[in-house]
Design a protein around this motif. Structure first.
Motif, PDB file in Angstrom:
ATOM      1  N   ASN A  16       0.821  -1.198   0.000  1.00 35.22           N
ATOM      2  CA  ASN A  16       0.000   0.000   0.000  1.00 35.22           C
ATOM      3  C   ASN A  16       0.863   1.259   0.000  1.00 35.22           C
ATOM      4  O   ASN A  16       0.579   2.224  -0.711  1.00 35.22           O
ATOM      5  N   LYS A  17       1.937   1.261   0.787  1.00 33.51           N
ATOM      6  CA  LYS A  17       2.823   2.429   0.870  1.00 33.51           C
ATOM      7  C   LYS A  17       3.468   2.706  -0.486  1.00 33.51           C
ATOM      8  O   LYS A  17       3.569   3.857  -0.914  1.00 33.51           O
ATOM      9  N   LEU A  18       3.900   1.670  -1.162  1.00 30.82           N
ATOM     10  CA  LEU A  18       4.514   1.829  -2.477  1.00 30.82           C
ATOM     11  C   LEU A  18       3.512   2.396  -3.483  1.00 30.82           C
ATOM     12  O   LEU A  18       3.832   3.310  -4.252  1.00 30.82           O
ATOM     13  N   ILE A  19       2.291   1.890  -3.470  1.00 31.46           N
ATOM     14  CA  ILE A  19       1.267   2.359  -4.402  1.00 31.46           C
ATOM     15  C   ILE A  19       0.922   3.816  -4.129  1.00 31.46           C
ATOM     16  O   ILE A  19       0.818   4.630  -5.058  1.00 31.46           O
ATOM     17  N   VAL A  20       0.769   4.191  -2.865  1.00 31.89           N
ATOM     18  CA  VAL A  20       0.469   5.579  -2.509  1.00 31.89           C
ATOM     19  C   VAL A  20       1.603   6.493  -2.964  1.00 31.89           C
ATOM     20  O   VAL A  20       1.371   7.562  -3.542  1.00 31.89           O
ATOM     21  N   LYS A  21       2.846   6.076  -2.735  1.00 30.19           N
ATOM     22  CA  LYS A  21       4.003   6.876  -3.150  1.00 30.19           C
ATOM     23  C   LYS A  21       4.027   7.039  -4.672  1.00 30.19           C
ATOM     24  O   LYS A  21       4.285   8.136  -5.181  1.00 30.19           O
ATOM     25  N   ALA A  22       3.753   5.979  -5.399  1.00 30.06           N
ATOM     26  CA  ALA A  22       3.745   6.051  -6.868  1.00 30.06           C
ATOM     27  C   ALA A  22       2.666   7.002  -7.364  1.00 30.06           C
ATOM     28  O   ALA A  22       2.898   7.795  -8.285  1.00 30.06           O
ATOM     29  N   ILE A  23       1.499   6.962  -6.757  1.00 28.17           N
ATOM     30  CA  ILE A  23       0.412   7.856  -7.158  1.00 28.17           C
ATOM     31  C   ILE A  23       0.770   9.305  -6.835  1.00 28.17           C
ATOM     32  O   ILE A  23       0.541  10.212  -7.644  1.00 28.17           O
ATOM     33  N   GLU A  24       1.351   9.549  -5.663  1.00 33.36           N
ATOM     34  CA  GLU A  24       1.755  10.910  -5.292  1.00 33.36           C
ATOM     35  C   GLU A  24       2.787  11.459  -6.274  1.00 33.36           C
ATOM     36  O   GLU A  24       2.684  12.603  -6.724  1.00 33.36           O
ATOM     37  N   GLU A  25       3.780  10.640  -6.624  1.00 34.97           N
ATOM     38  CA  GLU A  25       4.801  11.088  -7.575  1.00 34.97           C
ATOM     39  C   GLU A  25       4.190  11.372  -8.941  1.00 34.97           C
ATOM     40  O   GLU A  25       4.548  12.351  -9.603  1.00 34.97           O
ATOM     41  N   PHE A  26       3.266  10.538  -9.378  1.00 42.80           N
ATOM     42  CA  PHE A  26       2.589  10.750 -10.656  1.00 42.80           C
ATOM     43  C   PHE A  26       1.829  12.076 -10.651  1.00 42.80           C
ATOM     44  O   PHE A  26       1.934  12.875 -11.584  1.00 42.80           O
ATOM     45  N   LEU A  27       1.057  12.318  -9.585  1.00 43.02           N
ATOM     46  CA  LEU A  27       0.262  13.544  -9.509  1.00 43.02           C
ATOM     47  C   LEU A  27       1.153  14.785  -9.442  1.00 43.02           C
ATOM     48  O   LEU A  27       0.854  15.810 -10.078  1.00 43.02           O
ATOM     49  N   GLU A  28       2.238  14.727  -8.692  1.00 36.95           N
ATOM     50  CA  GLU A  28       3.160  15.860  -8.619  1.00 36.95           C
ATOM     51  C   GLU A  28       3.759  16.161  -9.989  1.00 36.95           C
ATOM     52  O   GLU A  28       3.868  17.319 -10.393  1.00 36.95           O
ATOM     53  N   LYS A  29       4.134  15.112 -10.715  1.00 32.77           N
ATOM     54  CA  LYS A  29       4.703  15.290 -12.049  1.00 32.77           C
ATOM     55  C   LYS A  29       3.678  15.936 -12.979  1.00 32.77           C
ATOM     56  O   LYS A  29       4.003  16.858 -13.737  1.00 32.77           O
ATOM     57  N   GLU A  30       2.443  15.470 -12.934  1.00 31.01           N
ATOM     58  CA  GLU A  30       1.392  16.034 -13.772  1.00 31.01           C
ATOM     59  C   GLU A  30       1.125  17.496 -13.416  1.00 31.01           C
ATOM     60  O   GLU A  30       0.924  18.329 -14.297  1.00 31.01           O
ATOM     61  N   GLU A  31       1.124  17.814 -12.130  1.00 36.79           N
ATOM     62  CA  GLU A  31       0.865  19.183 -11.705  1.00 36.79           C
ATOM     63  C   GLU A  31       1.997  20.110 -12.127  1.00 36.79           C
ATOM     64  O   GLU A  31       1.746  21.237 -12.556  1.00 36.79           O
ATOM     65  N   ARG A  32       3.241  19.648 -12.028  1.00 37.32           N
ATOM     66  CA  ARG A  32       4.376  20.459 -12.494  1.00 37.32           C
ATOM     67  C   ARG A  32       4.283  20.691 -13.993  1.00 37.32           C
ATOM     68  O   ARG A  32       4.514  21.793 -14.479  1.00 37.32           O
ATOM     69  N   SER A  33       3.937  19.654 -14.726  1.00 40.31           N
ATOM     70  CA  SER A  33       3.812  19.757 -16.176  1.00 40.31           C
ATOM     71  C   SER A  33       2.706  20.737 -16.546  1.00 40.31           C
ATOM     72  O   SER A  33       2.869  21.574 -17.428  1.00 40.31           O
ATOM     73  N   ARG A  34       1.591  20.647 -15.874  1.00 39.15           N
ATOM     74  CA  ARG A  34       0.452  21.529 -16.152  1.00 39.15           C
ATOM     75  C   ARG A  34       0.810  22.975 -15.834  1.00 39.15           C
ATOM     76  O   ARG A  34       0.485  23.877 -16.599  1.00 39.15           O
ATOM     77  N   SER A  35       1.494  23.217 -14.721  1.00 36.12           N
ATOM     78  CA  SER A  35       1.826  24.592 -14.355  1.00 36.12           C
ATOM     79  C   SER A  35       2.828  25.176 -15.344  1.00 36.12           C
ATOM     80  O   SER A  35       2.803  26.366 -15.625  1.00 36.12           O
ATOM     81  N   ARG A  36       3.696  24.337 -15.912  1.00 41.02           N
ATOM     82  CA  ARG A  36       4.645  24.808 -16.910  1.00 41.02           C
ATOM     83  C   ARG A  36       3.892  25.310 -18.138  1.00 41.02           C
ATOM     84  O   ARG A  36       4.198  26.362 -18.687  1.00 41.02           O
TER      85      ARG A  36
END
Length: 78
Positions: A26-46
């Protein structure tokens, strides 16, 4: 939020990794989802920065008057 996911082809590799690193699945899956969302948010803000760009302050020119830097039109070449 409870979620069930099916990981058919990598489940053995994933279990081996989790056992070796002593990480709950569960911890690994949550971390992967958080990293994915952060990457998408950085990309969108760019992209938002590009779309909202208002030019450089103190730099002005009239595109209709300052066309010397442009290449000739196709009609001018023919």
């Amino acid at each position: 939020m409870n979620t069930s996911i099916h990981i058919p082809k990598i489940s053995d590799r994933l279990n081996t990794y989790l056992k070796h690193h002593k990480i709950p699945k569960n911890k690994l899956i949550v971390k992967a989802i958080e990293e994915f969302l952060e990457k998408e948010e950085r990309s969108r803000s760019r992209y938002e920065d590009i779309f909202n760009w208002q030019g450089v302050s103190k730099v002005e020119f009239d595109l209709e008057l300052d066309r010397d830097f442009l290449l000739p039109s196709r009609d001018d070449v023919l």
